[in-house]
Write a protein that holds these residues in place. Structure first.
Motif, short mmCIF file in Angstrom:
data_model
loop_
_atom_site.label_atom_id
_atom_site.label_comp_id
_atom_site.label_asym_id
_atom_site.label_seq_id
_atom_site.Cartn_x
_atom_site.Cartn_y
_atom_site.Cartn_z
N UNK A 1 -35.35 16.57 -14.14
CA UNK A 1 -35.25 17.99 -13.78
C UNK A 1 -35.07 18.18 -12.28
N UNK A 2 -34.16 17.43 -11.70
CA UNK A 2 -33.86 17.54 -10.27
C UNK A 2 -32.44 18.06 -10.07
N UNK A 3 -32.30 18.94 -9.09
CA UNK A 3 -30.99 19.43 -8.64
C UNK A 3 -30.76 18.86 -7.25
N UNK A 4 -29.61 18.18 -7.07
CA UNK A 4 -29.33 17.52 -5.80
C UNK A 4 -28.21 18.25 -5.06
N UNK A 5 -28.50 18.65 -3.83
CA UNK A 5 -27.50 19.18 -2.92
C UNK A 5 -27.11 18.01 -2.02
N UNK A 6 -26.03 17.35 -2.35
CA UNK A 6 -25.72 16.08 -1.69
C UNK A 6 -24.23 15.89 -1.58
N UNK A 7 -23.84 14.91 -0.78
CA UNK A 7 -22.45 14.48 -0.69
C UNK A 7 -22.38 13.04 -1.17
N UNK A 8 -21.50 12.77 -2.10
CA UNK A 8 -21.35 11.43 -2.66
C UNK A 8 -20.14 10.76 -2.01
N UNK A 9 -20.36 9.59 -1.44
CA UNK A 9 -19.30 8.82 -0.80
C UNK A 9 -19.06 7.53 -1.59
N UNK A 10 -17.80 7.11 -1.65
CA UNK A 10 -17.54 5.80 -2.24
C UNK A 10 -17.62 4.73 -1.15
N UNK A 11 -17.42 3.46 -1.54
CA UNK A 11 -17.61 2.37 -0.58
C UNK A 11 -16.58 2.37 0.54
N UNK A 12 -15.48 3.13 0.35
CA UNK A 12 -14.46 3.22 1.39
C UNK A 12 -14.66 4.40 2.33
N UNK A 13 -15.74 5.13 2.13
CA UNK A 13 -16.05 6.26 3.00
C UNK A 13 -15.44 7.57 2.56
N UNK A 14 -14.81 7.61 1.37
CA UNK A 14 -14.24 8.87 0.88
C UNK A 14 -15.35 9.78 0.37
N UNK A 15 -15.30 11.05 0.80
CA UNK A 15 -16.28 12.04 0.36
C UNK A 15 -15.83 12.59 -0.99
N UNK A 16 -16.36 12.04 -2.06
CA UNK A 16 -15.95 12.43 -3.41
C UNK A 16 -16.40 13.85 -3.73
N UNK A 17 -17.51 14.28 -3.15
CA UNK A 17 -17.99 15.64 -3.37
C UNK A 17 -17.01 16.65 -2.78
N UNK A 18 -16.58 16.40 -1.56
CA UNK A 18 -15.62 17.31 -0.91
C UNK A 18 -14.31 17.36 -1.68
#
Length: 253
Positions: free
Chosen positions: A81-98
């Motif tokens: 029951x957690x809501x995360x306000x986060x940015x997810x990056x892949x190993x190459x530094x791409x911001x997948x969230x953006x």
């Protein structure tokens, strides 16, 4: 439902590295399970440009799902029951969230009728779709910024829609602007802090405010200013992003 605190750091997408090296011991001061120790090793080997001071279990449990609310990408872990306000990056530094947020913005742009916007700025200038509130101090600061850039010879063409559900006088002030004989002058005066003795009213202005409110709902706009620039969502007065946009547009629309 419990809501986790907004995270200041990025949530990292881990992958196994293509090379191996010994991981330094955990600085948490506590022993880790074999799985956790392997995860720490993967973290340090995959994101070698970061220095990690601590490593340990997170409160989030189970699978994590992606959701979009108000144009913003969030992550939900139903098991804990957690809501995360986060940015997810892949190993190459791409911001997948953006990237996911921008893709959502491009899909929602179809709900906007540009012919119904209040247009400020010269034709042919770089286009900005702007959701604004006359009583929002950051919107007023944004207007001053655009005016300063126009004075520097870097104008933009703003397609303006009014958000009237946040401040109590926003709808009336938006209608005043739209009902004024000089709408641009009225806009500049209101955003400069003017308080007219009487606010202008007219059916056409009221109808436009109502249409803007419908567009705000369709676009899931929850804060001001909100802009769409080159298909990218910008929430708030993010001056560095606007400077980068203008620099990229230098020499042509």
């Amino acid at each position: 439902m419990r809501i986790a605190d907004a995270l200041c750091c990025a949530a990292l997408a881990l992958t196994h590295p293509a090379f191996a090296q010994d991981a330094p011991p955990s600085s948490s001061g506590e022993g880790l399970s074999d799985a956790a120790a392997k995860a720490e090793q993967d973290l340090r080997q995959t994101f070698t440009n970061l220095q990690f001071e601590e490593f340990g279990p997170a409160p989030v449990r189970g699978p994590i799902y992606q959701a979009i609310a108000g144009g913003r990408v969030l992550y939900f872990a139903p098991q804990s029951q957690h809501l995360l306000f986060a940015a997810v990056y892949d190993k190459n530094g791409l911001n997948l969230t953006a990237m996911a947020q921008d893709e959502s913005a491009r899909k929602r742009l179809g709900a906007i009728n540009l012919a119904d916007a209040l247009i400020i700025g010269p034709a042919g200038a770089p286009k900005v779709i702007e959701f604004t509130d006359p009583d929002c101090p950051y919107c007023q600061a944004l207007d001053r910024y655009w005016n300063a850039k126009a004075a520097e010879g870097k104008p933009v063409q703003r397609f303006v829609y009014f958000v009237s559900g946040i401040h109590p006088e926003a709808a009336a002030k938006a209608e005043h602007i739209l009902c004024s004989a000089d709408r641009l002058g009225a806009f500049k005066a209101i955003y400069a802090g003017a308080r007219p003795a009487a606010l202008a009213k007219c059916k056409a202005g009221a109808d436009k405010v109502a249409r803007d409110a419908a567009t705000v709902r369709k676009m899931s706009i929850s804060g001001t200013p909100t802009m769409f620039i080159d298909g990218k969502l910008i929430s708030g007065f993010q001056q560095a992003e606007l400077e980068a946009f203008l620099e990229a547009k230098k020499g042509g629309p």
